[in-house]
Design a protein around this motif. Sequence first.
Motif, PDB file in Angstrom:
ATOM      1  N   VAL A  66       0.810  -1.223  -0.017  1.00  0.00           N
ATOM      2  CA  VAL A  66       0.175  -0.074  -0.095  1.00  0.00           C
ATOM      3  C   VAL A  66       0.843   1.203   0.123  1.00  0.00           C
ATOM      4  O   VAL A  66       0.471   2.191  -0.522  1.00  0.00           O
ATOM      5  CB  VAL A  66      -0.844  -0.015   1.227  1.00  0.00           C
ATOM      6  N   TYR A  67       2.003   1.220   0.794  1.00  0.00           N
ATOM      7  CA  TYR A  67       2.948   2.385   0.921  1.00  0.00           C
ATOM      8  C   TYR A  67       3.971   2.271  -0.135  1.00  0.00           C
ATOM      9  O   TYR A  67       4.678   1.249  -0.403  1.00  0.00           O
ATOM     10  CB  TYR A  67       3.389   2.557   2.210  1.00  0.00           C
ATOM     11  N   VAL A  68       4.411   3.497  -0.445  1.00  0.00           N
ATOM     12  CA  VAL A  68       5.471   3.811  -1.238  1.00  0.00           C
ATOM     13  C   VAL A  68       6.935   3.430  -0.584  1.00  0.00           C
ATOM     14  O   VAL A  68       7.791   2.855  -1.076  1.00  0.00           O
ATOM     15  CB  VAL A  68       5.682   4.890  -2.168  1.00  0.00           C
ATOM     16  N   GLY A  69       6.878   4.183   0.493  1.00  0.00           N
ATOM     17  CA  GLY A  69       8.019   4.362   1.266  1.00  0.00           C
ATOM     18  C   GLY A  69       9.245   5.170   0.920  1.00  0.00           C
ATOM     19  O   GLY A  69      10.232   5.159   1.606  1.00  0.00           O
ATOM     20  N   ASP A  70       8.775   6.350   0.109  1.00  0.00           N
ATOM     21  CA  ASP A  70       9.719   7.513   0.103  1.00  0.00           C
ATOM     22  C   ASP A  70       9.531   8.833   0.489  1.00  0.00           C
ATOM     23  O   ASP A  70       9.834   9.784   0.094  1.00  0.00           O
ATOM     24  CB  ASP A  70       9.971   7.441  -1.421  1.00  0.00           C
ATOM     25  N   GLY A  71       8.422   8.837   1.421  1.00  0.00           N
ATOM     26  CA  GLY A  71       7.881  10.101   1.894  1.00  0.00           C
ATOM     27  C   GLY A  71       6.617  10.734   1.086  1.00  0.00           C
ATOM     28  O   GLY A  71       6.209  11.710   1.405  1.00  0.00           O
ATOM     29  N   ARG A 110       7.625   0.064   5.063  1.00  0.00           N
ATOM     30  CA  ARG A 110       7.491   1.148   4.135  1.00  0.00           C
ATOM     31  C   ARG A 110       6.900   2.269   4.557  1.00  0.00           C
ATOM     32  O   ARG A 110       7.420   3.380   4.351  1.00  0.00           O
ATOM     33  CB  ARG A 110       6.877   0.679   2.749  1.00  0.00           C
ATOM     34  N   ALA A 111       5.718   2.034   5.211  1.00  0.00           N
ATOM     35  CA  ALA A 111       5.216   2.976   6.247  1.00  0.00           C
ATOM     36  C   ALA A 111       6.020   3.955   6.934  1.00  0.00           C
ATOM     37  O   ALA A 111       6.134   5.071   6.880  1.00  0.00           O
ATOM     38  CB  ALA A 111       3.909   2.616   6.697  1.00  0.00           C
ATOM     39  N   ALA A 119       7.080   7.793   6.760  1.00  0.00           N
ATOM     40  CA  ALA A 119       7.052   8.723   8.023  1.00  0.00           C
ATOM     41  C   ALA A 119       8.182   9.450   8.394  1.00  0.00           C
ATOM     42  O   ALA A 119       8.169  10.445   8.646  1.00  0.00           O
ATOM     43  CB  ALA A 119       6.435   7.995   9.054  1.00  0.00           C
ATOM     44  N   ARG A 120       9.343   8.602   8.502  1.00  0.00           N
ATOM     45  CA  ARG A 120      10.557   9.205   8.853  1.00  0.00           C
ATOM     46  C   ARG A 120      11.134  10.343   7.915  1.00  0.00           C
ATOM     47  O   ARG A 120      11.574  11.414   8.508  1.00  0.00           O
ATOM     48  CB  ARG A 120      11.822   8.001   9.170  1.00  0.00           C
ATOM     49  N   ILE A 121      10.999   9.779   6.644  1.00  0.00           N
ATOM     50  CA  ILE A 121      11.386  10.935   5.702  1.00  0.00           C
ATOM     51  C   ILE A 121      10.637  12.073   5.481  1.00  0.00           C
ATOM     52  O   ILE A 121      10.965  13.354   5.581  1.00  0.00           O
ATOM     53  CB  ILE A 121      11.357  10.204   4.106  1.00  0.00           C
TER      54      ILE A 121
END
Length: 201
Positions: A14-19, A70-71, A75-77
């Motif tokens: 579901v998530y991309v992981g790049d912010g 990835r989520a 989130a961190r980015i």
Amino acid sequence: MGTEGPGGADWDDVYVGDGTDTEPFDHQLLAEALGLPPGRVLDLGCGAGGNLIGLAQRGWTATGVDSSSRAIRSARIAADNAQVTARFLEGDMLTWRPEGPYDLVVISYSLPPRGSARDALLAMAGRSLAPGGTLIVGEWDATGAVGGDPDHFATLAELTAALSDLEIVRAESVDADPRILAQEDVRAGAWRAVKVVARRP
């Protein structure tokens, strides 16, 4: 709770992981939080971090937990890009142990399916509250949502019963914030959400 997402998909799909997939702050769900003095907040199922980042920008000491790597990466980015401090932890919400107590706990469209896992998560959220602390739960309304597994949705009666050891401040069915929906869902206009705000005496 594992990494299973909507329709049985993996949340990591579901998530991309790049912010870029960090959702906007949900003003509708968290309206009551905006009136609280900042303290310690825990977001269970924080996803890509939009709500927690918004609270951190408002002075909250913010911790989020999600089972999707990835989520958490997104989130961190996004937090770095927003220049705010927030802790994002990858973990199973049913086995992770809070470092409470917290002044605010948020569960935003991330409840497990109906059953013992959902009951356990809601009970843990309530126990994580400091005296006078607030719990805000939002989930898709089982009486109005279209498609999907109905066990992934909720009713106000279910949620208020599960939180009976807390003081129910607000329980209502609302139109979901269109900014957190896919465009096809916005056009259909079929998504309703249930929202419960509860307080530990």
